[in-house]
Design an enzyme around this catalytic site. Structure first.
Site: not given
Length: 190
Positions: A46-48, A78, A108, A137-138, A174, A176
């Site tokens: 997500g957004e850490s 991630c 990051r 992803i990023r 990821h 998942e």
């Protein structure tokens, strides 16, 4: 064994769907009393920065630190790996909250922006000879692993993308988001 999904932000629903495929119903964790009910916790991508701030806001930091690696196995994917890291190397985000639980250093968004997201095969000998599908992803990048940290999986060029320290595990990809549930099954054995 009871499995929790940190459900403050990020792709916890995708982890739940993977666990359901092999008959496990996970508890969504948002508060300390919910955390107390689980033996395993997945911190999703997500957004850490947001996840880190919400951990503080909902008083989960100290309960996580107290139980981590002892009576609580934790896996960060991630952004979750960033949350577990002891050190971050990122000049743009000096205020990134982390739990500092794993002796790893991460950078990051090291593979680039959202547009630079990619898929690649992952070699994970602990999970068998067949490569894992990797979705990045990023994604962060492992810059160093401490002496008690074991590399679990690598890209074909040898770059580490999964690591374990006792009952703590971090992946920069990821699992998942694929149909391959081997990483989830491995985590449940910790």
């Amino acid at each position: 064994m009871s499995i929790g999904l940190l459900a403050l932000q990020g792709d916890f629903r995708e982890h739940r769907a993977t666990l359901r495929r092999f008959g496990i119903e996970a508890l969504e964790v948002r508060l300390p009393q919910q955390l107390a009910a689980v033996s395993h916790l997945i911190i999703p991508g997500g957004e850490s920065t947001t996840i880190g701030r919400l951990l503080t806001r909902y008083a989960l930091v100290e309960p996580l630190r107290a139980r981590a690696g002892h009576d609580l196995a934790i896996w960060g994917t991630c952004a979750g790996a960033i949350i577990l890291a002891r050190e971050l190397r990122d000049t743009k985000h000096g205020g990134q909250p982390t739990l500092g639980l794993m002796d790893i250093t991460l950078r990051r968004n090291a593979f680039g922006s959202q547009l630079d997201s990619f898929e690649a095969p992952i070699n994970a000998p602990v999970l068998g000879p067949t490569p894992l599908p990797g979705v990045f992803i990023r994604a962060p990048r492992f810059e160093s692993l401490g002496p008690k940290v074991q590399a679990l999986a690598t890209l074909p060029d040898g770059e580490v993308v999964a690591a374990r320290q006792g009952r703590l595990m971090a992946t920069t990809f990821h699992p998942e988001l694929t149909d391959d549930d081997r990483v989830h099954r491995y985590f449940l054995e910790l």
